[in-house]
Design an enzyme around this catalytic site. Structure first.
Site, PDB file in Angstrom:
ATOM      1  N   GLN A  47       1.065  -1.127   0.051  1.00  0.00           N
ATOM      2  CA  GLN A  47      -0.118   0.002   0.093  1.00  0.00           C
ATOM      3  C   GLN A  47       0.895   1.091   0.248  1.00  0.00           C
ATOM      4  O   GLN A  47       0.451   2.457  -0.113  1.00  0.00           O
ATOM      5  CB  GLN A  47      -0.953   0.068   1.387  1.00  0.00           C
ATOM      6  CG  GLN A  47      -1.846  -1.306   1.442  1.00  0.00           C
ATOM      7  CD  GLN A  47      -2.329  -1.304   2.729  1.00  0.00           C
ATOM      8  OE1 GLN A  47      -3.408  -0.576   3.236  1.00  0.00           O
ATOM      9  NE2 GLN A  47      -1.783  -1.939   3.734  1.00  0.00           N
ATOM     10  N   ASN A  48       2.212   1.106   0.155  1.00  0.00           N
ATOM     11  CA  ASN A  48       3.077   2.115   0.211  1.00  0.00           C
ATOM     12  C   ASN A  48       3.468   2.810  -1.107  1.00  0.00           C
ATOM     13  O   ASN A  48       3.572   2.151  -1.891  1.00  0.00           O
ATOM     14  CB  ASN A  48       4.449   1.591   0.661  1.00  0.00           C
ATOM     15  CG  ASN A  48       3.963   1.430   2.373  1.00  0.00           C
ATOM     16  OD1 ASN A  48       3.024   1.557   2.871  1.00  0.00           O
ATOM     17  ND2 ASN A  48       5.172   0.531   3.073  1.00  0.00           N
TER      18      ASN A  48
ATOM     19  N   ASP B  68       5.925   4.676  -1.401  1.00  0.00           N
ATOM     20  CA  ASP B  68       7.437   4.912  -1.575  1.00  0.00           C
ATOM     21  C   ASP B  68       8.124   3.802  -2.195  1.00  0.00           C
ATOM     22  O   ASP B  68       7.512   2.832  -2.806  1.00  0.00           O
ATOM     23  CB  ASP B  68       8.214   4.692   0.010  1.00  0.00           C
ATOM     24  CG  ASP B  68       8.069   3.618   0.727  1.00  0.00           C
ATOM     25  OD1 ASP B  68       8.318   2.420  -0.067  1.00  0.00           O
ATOM     26  OD2 ASP B  68       7.648   3.638   1.914  1.00  0.00           O
TER      27      ASP B  68
ATOM     28  N   HIS C 148      -1.329   1.187  -4.205  1.00  0.00           N
ATOM     29  CA  HIS C 148      -2.009   2.525  -3.991  1.00  0.00           C
ATOM     30  C   HIS C 148      -1.363   3.622  -4.915  1.00  0.00           C
ATOM     31  O   HIS C 148      -1.250   4.666  -4.631  1.00  0.00           O
ATOM     32  CB  HIS C 148      -1.859   2.949  -2.593  1.00  0.00           C
ATOM     33  CG  HIS C 148      -2.925   2.335  -1.867  1.00  0.00           C
ATOM     34  ND1 HIS C 148      -3.023   2.297  -0.483  1.00  0.00           N
ATOM     35  CD2 HIS C 148      -3.988   1.310  -2.049  1.00  0.00           C
ATOM     36  CE1 HIS C 148      -4.205   1.549   0.137  1.00  0.00           C
ATOM     37  NE2 HIS C 148      -4.908   1.064  -1.123  1.00  0.00           N
TER      38      HIS C 148
ATOM     39  N   LEU D 258       3.408  -3.725  14.720  1.00  0.00           N
ATOM     40  CA  LEU D 258       3.787  -3.179  15.979  1.00  0.00           C
ATOM     41  C   LEU D 258       2.905  -3.262  17.290  1.00  0.00           C
ATOM     42  O   LEU D 258       3.099  -3.655  18.279  1.00  0.00           O
ATOM     43  CB  LEU D 258       4.276  -1.644  16.031  1.00  0.00           C
ATOM     44  CG  LEU D 258       4.822  -0.639  16.958  1.00  0.00           C
ATOM     45  CD1 LEU D 258       6.410  -1.491  17.121  1.00  0.00           C
ATOM     46  CD2 LEU D 258       5.073   0.711  16.587  1.00  0.00           C
ATOM     47  N   GLU D 259       1.568  -3.365  16.710  1.00  0.00           N
ATOM     48  CA  GLU D 259       0.585  -3.631  17.722  1.00  0.00           C
ATOM     49  C   GLU D 259      -0.545  -4.322  16.962  1.00  0.00           C
ATOM     50  O   GLU D 259      -0.294  -4.221  15.598  1.00  0.00           O
ATOM     51  CB  GLU D 259       0.108  -2.184  18.091  1.00  0.00           C
ATOM     52  CG  GLU D 259      -0.498  -1.347  17.032  1.00  0.00           C
ATOM     53  CD  GLU D 259      -0.588   0.112  17.498  1.00  0.00           C
ATOM     54  OE1 GLU D 259      -0.229   0.430  18.678  1.00  0.00           O
ATOM     55  OE2 GLU D 259      -0.920   0.808  16.272  1.00  0.00           O
TER      56      GLU D 259
ATOM     57  N   SER E 259      -2.569  -0.833   9.638  1.00  0.00           N
ATOM     58  CA  SER E 259      -3.378  -0.754  10.615  1.00  0.00           C
ATOM     59  C   SER E 259      -4.544  -1.531  10.234  1.00  0.00           C
ATOM     60  O   SER E 259      -5.619  -1.618  11.174  1.00  0.00           O
ATOM     61  CB  SER E 259      -3.678   0.679  10.944  1.00  0.00           C
ATOM     62  OG  SER E 259      -4.275   1.286   9.807  1.00  0.00           O
TER      63      SER E 259
ATOM     64  N   GLY F  95       2.835  -4.156   9.178  1.00  0.00           N
ATOM     65  CA  GLY F  95       2.840  -2.929   9.241  1.00  0.00           C
ATOM     66  C   GLY F  95       1.652  -2.101   8.797  1.00  0.00           C
ATOM     67  O   GLY F  95       1.932  -0.993   8.199  1.00  0.00           O
TER      68      GLY F  95
HETATM   69  N1  APR Z   1       7.144  -1.725  12.604  1.00  0.00           N
HETATM   70  C1  APR Z   1       5.818  -2.511  12.373  1.00  0.00           C
HETATM   71  N2  APR Z   1       4.638  -1.829  12.461  1.00  0.00           N
HETATM   72  C2  APR Z   1       4.719  -0.404  12.647  1.00  0.00           C
HETATM   73  C3  APR Z   1       5.779   0.201  13.071  1.00  0.00           C
HETATM   74  C4  APR Z   1       7.093  -0.368  13.085  1.00  0.00           C
HETATM   75  N3  APR Z   1       8.310   0.012  13.461  1.00  0.00           N
HETATM   76  N4  APR Z   1       5.521   1.645  13.365  1.00  0.00           N
HETATM   77  C5  APR Z   1       4.008   1.633  12.936  1.00  0.00           C
HETATM   78  N5  APR Z   1       3.823   0.494  12.864  1.00  0.00           N
HETATM   79  C6  APR Z   1       2.096   0.153  12.490  1.00  0.00           C
HETATM   80  C7  APR Z   1       1.162   0.881  13.286  1.00  0.00           C
HETATM   81  O1  APR Z   1       1.133   0.354  14.644  1.00  0.00           O
HETATM   82  C8  APR Z   1      -0.100   0.679  12.282  1.00  0.00           C
HETATM   83  O2  APR Z   1      -0.962  -0.512  12.771  1.00  0.00           O
HETATM   84  O3  APR Z   1       1.936   0.236  11.025  1.00  0.00           O
HETATM   85  C9  APR Z   1       0.485   0.622  11.085  1.00  0.00           C
HETATM   86  C10 APR Z   1       0.567   1.734  10.416  1.00  0.00           C
HETATM   87  O4  APR Z   1      -0.881   2.034  10.018  1.00  0.00           O
HETATM   88  P1  APR Z   1      -1.325   3.269   9.064  1.00  0.00           P
HETATM   89  O5  APR Z   1      -0.592   4.625   9.421  1.00  0.00           O
HETATM   90  O6  APR Z   1      -2.844   3.213   9.185  1.00  0.00           O
HETATM   91  O7  APR Z   1      -0.702   3.128   7.633  1.00  0.00           O
HETATM   92  P2  APR Z   1      -1.607   1.839   6.637  1.00  0.00           P
HETATM   93  O8  APR Z   1      -2.034   0.544   7.108  1.00  0.00           O
HETATM   94  O9  APR Z   1      -0.441   1.436   5.581  1.00  0.00           O
HETATM   95  O10 APR Z   1      -2.576   2.953   5.770  1.00  0.00           O
HETATM   96  C11 APR Z   1      -3.231   2.229   4.791  1.00  0.00           C
HETATM   97  O11 APR Z   1      -4.302   4.236   4.323  1.00  0.00           O
HETATM   98  O12 APR Z   1      -4.221   6.682   4.300  1.00  0.00           O
HETATM   99  C12 APR Z   1      -4.119   5.576   3.326  1.00  0.00           C
HETATM  100  O13 APR Z   1      -3.305   5.088   1.182  1.00  0.00           O
HETATM  101  C13 APR Z   1      -3.033   5.177   2.359  1.00  0.00           C
HETATM  102  O14 APR Z   1      -1.874   3.248   1.758  1.00  0.00           O
HETATM  103  C14 APR Z   1      -2.453   3.952   2.905  1.00  0.00           C
HETATM  104  C15 APR Z   1      -3.445   3.248   3.552  1.00  0.00           C
END
Ligand code: APR
Length: 228
Positions: A94-95, A97, A112, A199-200, A174, A172
């Protein structure tokens, strides 16, 4: 290993957090201080293309920071592909980067979109990004990013890979954003083993067979050893 397992890996912003890129939903995350309707929807873009481009130019400039580079989790996934072969390891990220490719992964779907690309709105032509391009031949150029309300890219390929996988590993993310958040359910229906490395606990934590919590740079290389 008798038979090489087929593995589909979903990654989210958490895998790049230790590479110096903020996640979206954390405190001080990428969405903080930004109205998603303005910077991450097609309607927002039509209202003010220049403001939207400048938001993505700002994100893109972060990738140019020499301190932003792949971490041990990205490298572990690249090694996994090298070991099991590109036919057996697919990263669905989904990244937006470029850290998976920088780490050496080859079989990647950017569902994405990609920060380093833009798209001609009219012709659909995708090309490498120039920060200040807004129009090409009088057609609006947009970031090659899937915005809220838009269909992610290459969904048929993703569903096909999920249906044939032995493992689905989510790293990684949410679990807030569909359709990616629904892959675990689909994998379960296909009888695929499901693993969460985060992470959680994510919103979908109950749907995973195996879950390991900790920073990606630690838990991903450790878990990947099971296949090496
Ligand atoms: N290692 C592992 N997990 C981590 C770390 C880490 N160091 N740091 C943070 N996390 C976890 C957080 O706990 C969280 O559950 O990564 C997750 C990031 O969640 P989001 O910020 O919601 O990102 P993501 O799930 O990729 O978002 C999905 O939403 O905004 C849109 O298009 C955008 O692709 C993105 C999509």
């Amino acid at each position: 290993m008798l038979q090489i397992p087929k593995i589909v890996i979903l990654t989210g912003a958490g895998i790049s957090a230790e590479s110096g890129l903020s996640t979206f939903r954390a405190q001080n995350g990428l969405w903080e201080g930004h109205n998603v309707d303005d910077v991450a929807t097609y309607e927002g873009y039509l209202r003010d293309p220049i403001a939207v481009h400048s938001f993505y130019n700002m994100l893109r400039s972060k990738l140019q920071n020499p301190e932003v580079k792949p971490n041990a989790a990205h490298f572990a996934l690249a090694q996994l592909e090298q070991k099991l072969g590109s036919d057996n390891v697919l990263i669905v990220t989904q990244n937006v980067d470029n850290l998976h490719e920088k780490a050496g992964s080859k079989n990647i779907i950017h569902m994405h979109g990609e920060l380093l690309k833009v798209r001609n709105e009219k012709t659909g032509q995708v090309f490498a990004c120039y920060d200040d391009v807004i129009y090409q031949d009088n057609h609006l150029i947009r970031p090659h990013i899937v915005w809220f309300g838009e269909m992610p890219l290459q969904m048929d390929e993703i569903y096909d890979a999920l249906s044939k996988a032995d493992y689905f590993i989510s790293i990684g993310t949410s679990g807030n954003v569909y359709p990616a958040a629904g892959f675990v359910q689909m994998a379960n229906q296909f009888g695929v083993k499901t693993v969460e490395l985060n992470l959680e606990p994510s919103l979908g934590e109950n749907l995973f067979n195996t879950k390991i919590y900790g920073p990606a740079s630690q838990v991903v290389p450790e878990y990947i050893k099971n296949f090496m």
